[in-house]
Design an enzyme around this catalytic site. Structure first.
Site, PDB file in Angstrom:
ATOM      1  N   SER A 146      23.417  48.545  38.688  1.00  0.00           N
ATOM      2  CA  SER A 146      23.760  50.074  38.837  1.00  0.00           C
ATOM      3  C   SER A 146      23.032  50.908  37.615  1.00  0.00           C
ATOM      4  CB  SER A 146      25.007  49.945  37.916  1.00  0.00           C
ATOM      5  OG  SER A 146      25.466  51.728  38.675  1.00  0.00           O
ATOM      6  N   TYR A 160      32.568  48.075  33.610  1.00  0.00           N
ATOM      7  CA  TYR A 160      31.789  48.650  34.971  1.00  0.00           C
ATOM      8  C   TYR A 160      30.271  48.072  34.603  1.00  0.00           C
ATOM      9  CZ  TYR A 160      29.383  50.100  39.513  1.00  0.00           C
ATOM     10  OH  TYR A 160      28.403  50.468  40.138  1.00  0.00           O
TER      11      TYR A 160
HETATM   12  P1  NAP Z   1      31.733  50.442  48.675  1.00  0.00           P
HETATM   13  O1  NAP Z   1      31.498  51.262  49.321  1.00  0.00           O
HETATM   14  O2  NAP Z   1      33.019  50.519  47.538  1.00  0.00           O
HETATM   15  O3  NAP Z   1      31.604  49.054  49.194  1.00  0.00           O
HETATM   16  C1  NAP Z   1      32.427  47.391  48.946  1.00  0.00           C
HETATM   17  C2  NAP Z   1      32.029  46.867  49.592  1.00  0.00           C
HETATM   18  O4  NAP Z   1      32.576  45.167  48.476  1.00  0.00           O
HETATM   19  C3  NAP Z   1      32.736  46.919  50.949  1.00  0.00           C
HETATM   20  O5  NAP Z   1      32.460  45.741  52.188  1.00  0.00           O
HETATM   21  C4  NAP Z   1      34.366  45.293  50.249  1.00  0.00           C
HETATM   22  O6  NAP Z   1      34.850  45.167  51.127  1.00  0.00           O
HETATM   23  C5  NAP Z   1      32.770  44.106  49.352  1.00  0.00           C
HETATM   24  N1  NAP Z   1      33.788  43.825  48.335  1.00  0.00           N
HETATM   25  C6  NAP Z   1      35.062  44.488  47.139  1.00  0.00           C
HETATM   26  N2  NAP Z   1      35.420  43.566  46.411  1.00  0.00           N
HETATM   27  C7  NAP Z   1      35.223  42.392  47.107  1.00  0.00           C
HETATM   28  C8  NAP Z   1      35.031  40.487  46.961  1.00  0.00           C
HETATM   29  N3  NAP Z   1      36.032  40.602  45.578  1.00  0.00           N
HETATM   30  N4  NAP Z   1      34.599  40.109  47.247  1.00  0.00           N
HETATM   31  C9  NAP Z   1      33.714  40.473  48.152  1.00  0.00           C
HETATM   32  N5  NAP Z   1      33.409  42.065  48.918  1.00  0.00           N
HETATM   33  C10 NAP Z   1      34.485  42.627  48.299  1.00  0.00           C
HETATM   34  O7  NAP Z   1      30.942  50.050  47.333  1.00  0.00           O
HETATM   35  P2  NAP Z   1      29.447  51.065  47.601  1.00  0.00           P
HETATM   36  O8  NAP Z   1      30.004  52.294  46.506  1.00  0.00           O
HETATM   37  O9  NAP Z   1      28.856  50.256  48.630  1.00  0.00           O
HETATM   38  O10 NAP Z   1      28.663  48.848  46.312  1.00  0.00           O
HETATM   39  C11 NAP Z   1      27.852  48.040  46.234  1.00  0.00           C
HETATM   40  C12 NAP Z   1      27.158  47.502  45.196  1.00  0.00           C
HETATM   41  O11 NAP Z   1      26.337  48.888  44.643  1.00  0.00           O
HETATM   42  C13 NAP Z   1      28.091  47.810  43.879  1.00  0.00           C
HETATM   43  O12 NAP Z   1      27.693  46.405  43.341  1.00  0.00           O
HETATM   44  C14 NAP Z   1      28.417  48.813  43.110  1.00  0.00           C
HETATM   45  O13 NAP Z   1      28.247  48.555  41.562  1.00  0.00           O
HETATM   46  C15 NAP Z   1      26.963  48.459  43.233  1.00  0.00           C
HETATM   47  N6  NAP Z   1      26.458  50.002  43.207  1.00  0.00           N
HETATM   48  C16 NAP Z   1      27.334  51.307  43.502  1.00  0.00           C
HETATM   49  C17 NAP Z   1      26.972  52.608  43.345  1.00  0.00           C
HETATM   50  C18 NAP Z   1      27.935  54.082  43.606  1.00  0.00           C
HETATM   51  O14 NAP Z   1      27.296  55.174  43.180  1.00  0.00           O
HETATM   52  N7  NAP Z   1      28.296  54.383  44.991  1.00  0.00           N
HETATM   53  C19 NAP Z   1      25.713  53.415  42.217  1.00  0.00           C
HETATM   54  C20 NAP Z   1      25.351  51.654  42.266  1.00  0.00           C
HETATM   55  C21 NAP Z   1      25.558  50.918  42.106  1.00  0.00           C
HETATM   56  P3  NAP Z   1      36.010  45.290  51.762  1.00  0.00           P
HETATM   57  O15 NAP Z   1      35.345  46.230  53.755  1.00  0.00           O
HETATM   58  O16 NAP Z   1      36.663  43.933  52.394  1.00  0.00           O
HETATM   59  O17 NAP Z   1      36.313  45.670  51.222  1.00  0.00           O
END
Ligand code: NAP
Length: 251
Positions: A146, A160
């Site tokens: 991130s 985080y």
């Molecule tokens: P999201 O929309 O909240 O989706 C999270 C996903 O991870 C869901 O499929 C969830 O499963 C799964 N998950 C959560 N906890 C878990 C665990 N303990 N074990 C296995 N699966 C788990 O998140 P996102 O925004 O797509 O983020 C994905 C990645 O990108 C993360 O690493 C995040 O830190 C990174 N990121 C995101 C952003 C942003 O702005 N969105 C920016 C930078 C980096 P369920 O559906 O079962 O809950």
């Protein structure tokens, strides 16, 4: 579906960025294992969508913060597809807004267990299957970091941000560790991306609130992040390892 078809496992593949990686991966010809933690409906809906488009996919439940779940998840993929070519450490969490001087130990431990320990355990299992040192045929790993690792997320979630700093270091160190073993390891470092993660951290309006402050005046889409991941997994990136690719719109 031919057994020669490459296999991709994505943690947290059921929603957000992970789901976009699974969709683009299936379009690129991978058989896809979609990991999720608890939202079975979202995972099953994505699998159905991939299959309807002619791809191969299945959903595998498992909490990356639990070692037994991680081991079982990779064994399930072994049984279903018999190989692993590409792995994405995508599952990650944020927590509610807090200063460091307000954080409980339990909060910080949960953050590190899921975002850091989980990524290490999954990387271990992937390397055990891909590395020529272990009899594997090589492969590619992408870790999702991130921009917070560079920015620190003050007043919001420094825990985080620090967990993503660890992901950057895991990427550099592991890449060098397995560089002669046929395995490439890279990271994609997204800026603010329009997913449900912000609502899960108690800030459903975060994208709308922040977008005017971003260089491009908008957040990334999950597809924009996913396309960078698919590039790093592909043979087009065959000389790229240990790289951290910012997909943060100039931020
Ligand atoms: P999201 O929309 O909240 O989706 C999270 C996903 O991870 C869901 O499929 C969830 O499963 C799964 N998950 C959560 N906890 C878990 C665990 N303990 N074990 C296995 N699966 C788990 O998140 P996102 O925004 O797509 O983020 C994905 C990645 O990108 C993360 O690493 C995040 O830190 C990174 N990121 C995101 C952003 C942003 O702005 N969105 C920016 C930078 C980096 P369920 O559906 O079962 O809950």
């Amino acid at each position: 579906m031919s057994d020669a078809q490459k296999v991709l496992l994505v943690t947290g593949g059921s929603r957000g960025i992970g789901a976009a990686i699974c969709r683009l991966g299936a379009e690129a010809g991978y058989r896809v294992a979609v990991n999720y933690a608890s939202n079975e409906n979202a995972a099953n809906a994505l699998v159905a969508e991939i299959k309807a488009a002619g791809g191969a996919a299945f959903a595998v439940k498992g909490d990356v913060g639990v070692e037994a779940d991680v081991v079982a998840m990779f064994e399930t993929v072994d049984r279903a597809f018999g190989r692993l070519d590409a792995f994405v450490n995508n599952a990650g969490i944020v927590d509610v807004k807090a200063r460091v001087d307000e954080m409980s130990g339990a909060r910080v431990e949960r953050m590190m267990r899921i975002n850091v320990v989980g990524s290490f355990l999954c990387a271990r299992e992937a390397v055990r299957r891909m590395s020529t040192r272990h009899g594997g045929k090589g492969g590619a790993i992408v870790n999702i970091s991130s921009a917070a690792a560079r920015l620190g997320a003050p007043g919001e979630y420094v825990d985080y941000a620090a967990s993503k700093g660890a992901i950057d270091t895991l990427t550099i160190g592991l890449a060098r560790e397995v560089v002669t073993e046929g395995v490439r390891v890279n990271a994609v470092s997204p800026g603010i991306t329009d997913t449900e993660i912000h609502a899960s951290g108690g800030q459903p309006d975060r994208v709308a609130r922040m977008q005017d402050l971003l260089p491009m005046k908008r957040a990334a889409t999950s597809d924009e992040v996913a396309s960078a991941v698919l590039y790093l997994l592909s043979d087009a990136a065959s000389y790229i390892t240990g790289a951290i690719l910012n997909v943060s719109g100039g931020r």
